[in-house]
Design an enzyme around this catalytic site. Structure first.
Site: not given
Ligand code: ZN
Length: 499
Positions: A263-264, A267, A293
């Site tokens: 997830h990160e 980003h 996101e």
């Molecule tokens: Zn996030």
């Protein structure tokens, strides 16, 4: 050759950005390394830097430069975009009087302290007064910022430009209805995966190595970033060549760190992907939290929770944990990372239930800001909606309306961006699958280069040149909507749970 005024604006904005980068680094250090006794001094350092950056940006000289540059006709498209975006930020930053900003900052830190206590002691009443202040100040902020339609729109604008409560309502109600039905069928099927093998000790270092490898495979540049551990995983950047991510290792569940890193990492790739020629300018920034996101969720859920992904990484994870995964197949892993069950906590939610948590919060926030709901009525309404959307009884407010930090931070209008991120990710991935027919074979080989190239050229390089809805429209030919996301989920989980 750019004009003198343009160069002056660019330099001034570069300096403001430098200050924000220094602020970011101090905040990163606060989460990762800072000794506890340093907290009060760090608070002062952050406040001084933030005030300096704000003053430097809202200076009348910047206003003058913007006015003169508005009349200049020789700007290139990128130069006019930079001026236009700077003017947008400048006008918003100067709409709030300094006394108001000061008051809001003070109330926020009081509210945060009260919230921590209230949550610990499961005592909503201890937070009620502070939350009332936050709601009042947010309403005042909406009036100062100005809006059309719902006052909530003025708050939403800070996180998702151009999005409105009126625009979200039909999208969210369709989503709530169809997700509700899907979750009901999944729960009724009673075909959840066997999770007994998860109950083991998962070595910290082996988990760490695995997440580092994942980030490298995704294309995250360790020469321009690093991964650390933190209580709540996050991504921060000080420059496109200095983007840092964190993960959280749980020795009882390796998928917490794995999913957090992916997830990160998503980003992080966005932040590392702005154009080098936009460095130190406003164009090398995320256009909205929803688009940000969408990048993390695309990697985490659409890629990281796919059968192709685990067909490859299941074997590698088994090499790292031969004992624990001795009798576990790649398909077993795929099933466990996609298990669905209604939970009280948003942070424990899966792909199918997550957005129901967000819709509940959105409805409460809008009602508060539009004046249809009193703060004292939140706990009851929360319970009603949890029953309605997820079929759960909320045993107490600590596991109910006190669970999130956002309202104590004054971040009303933030929650919808989580769901928008999921919707955008699904819309983008439909297009990706069309453009890269061999996508899943590539994922199954651990090769993400073509995917990353697609994201770089279509999304990352754009930076702030397009608004979120415009970006989605330009790439997919469609307005932001829940259709792609719902058909992705319905197909995936109908198969997984043989519904
Ligand atoms: Zn996030």
């Amino acid at each position: 050759m750019p004009s003198e005024d343009y160069l002056a604006l660019q330099e001034r904005m570069g300096q403001v950005k430098d200050l924000h980068s220094a602020l970011g680094l101090l905040s990163w250090d606060q989460e990762i390394y800072m000794p506890p006794k340093a907290a009060p001094a760090r608070g002062q350092q952050l406040a001084t830097l933030a005030a300096t950056a704000h003053r430097m940006f809202t200076d009348t000289e910047v206003g003058e430069l913007l006015k003169r540059l508005g009349a200049e006709s020789s700007l290139t498209p990128d130069e006019s975009k930079l001026v236009e975006e700077t003017r947008y930020d400048y006008e918003r930053a100067t709409r709030l009087p300094e006394a108001f900003v000061q008051k809001f900052t003070e109330e926020r830190s009081k509210a945060y302290e009260a919230w921590v206590r209230a949550k610990d002691e499961n005592d909503f009443e201890a937070f009620r007064f502070n939350l009332e202040n936050i709601v009042d100040l947010s309403k005042q902020k909406a009036d100062l910022m100005g809006y059309e339609g719902s006052p909530y729109n003025a708050l939403l604008e800070d996180y998702e430009r151009g999005m409105t409560a009126e625009g979200l309502r039909p999208i969210f109600s369709e989503l709530a209805e169809r997700l509700g039905r899907l979750v009901e069928r999944i729960v009724a099927s009673d075909r959840g995966p066997d999770t007994r093998w998860l109950d083991a000790d998962w070595d910290r270092d082996a988990q760490w190595e695995f997440t580092q490898r994942l980030l490298r495979d995704m294309g995250y540049d360790f020469e321009a970033g690093r991964q650390d551990e933190s209580v709540h995983p996050f991504t921060t950047n000080f420059d496109l060549y200095d983007v840092r991510v964190t993960t959280k290792i749980n020795k009882k569940d390796p998928f917490e760190a794995i999913m957090a890193s992916i997830h990160e990492g998503g980003h992080g790739l966005y932040e590392q992907g702005f154009l080098p020629s936009d460095r130190r300018t406003i164009l090398a920034e995320a256009i909205s939290l929803g688009i940000h996101e969408s990048q993390s969720r695309l990697w985490e859920t659409i890629v990281g929770q796919s059968p192709a992904f685990w067909a490859h990484y299941g074997d590698i994870l088994r090499e790292a944990f031969p004992e624990q995964l001795k009798n576990v197949s790649n398909d077993d892993i795929y099933r466990v990372v996609n298990r669905v069950r209604p939970t009280l906590r948003r942070l424990d939610a899966d792909e199918c239930t997550y957005n129901l948590h967000i819709i509940l919060r959105f409805e409460i926030e809008v009602a508060l800001i539009e004046g249809d709901l009193k703060v004292t009525e939140i706990p009851e309404l929360w319970k009603e909606k949890m029953k309605q959307y997820l079929g759960l009884d909320v045993p107490d407010d600590a596991r109910g309306c006190l669970q999130d930090i956002h309202w104590s931070h004054g971040s009303i209008g933030y929650f919808p961006t989580y769901t928008l991120g999921n919707l955008y990710a699904a819309q983008l991935s439909e297009k990706i699958i069309e453009d890269i027919p061999a996508l899943w074979e590539q994922v199954e080989a651990g090769d993400f280069s073509q995917l990353l190239h697609w994201l770089r050229t279509k999304v990352h390089h754009v930076g702030r040149r397009k608004g979120p809805a415009e970006l989605i429209r330009d790439i997919t030919g469609k307005d932001p909507s829940s259709e792609a996301y719902l058909s992705y989920l319905e197909k995936k989980y109908t198969e997984l749970y043989t519904l």
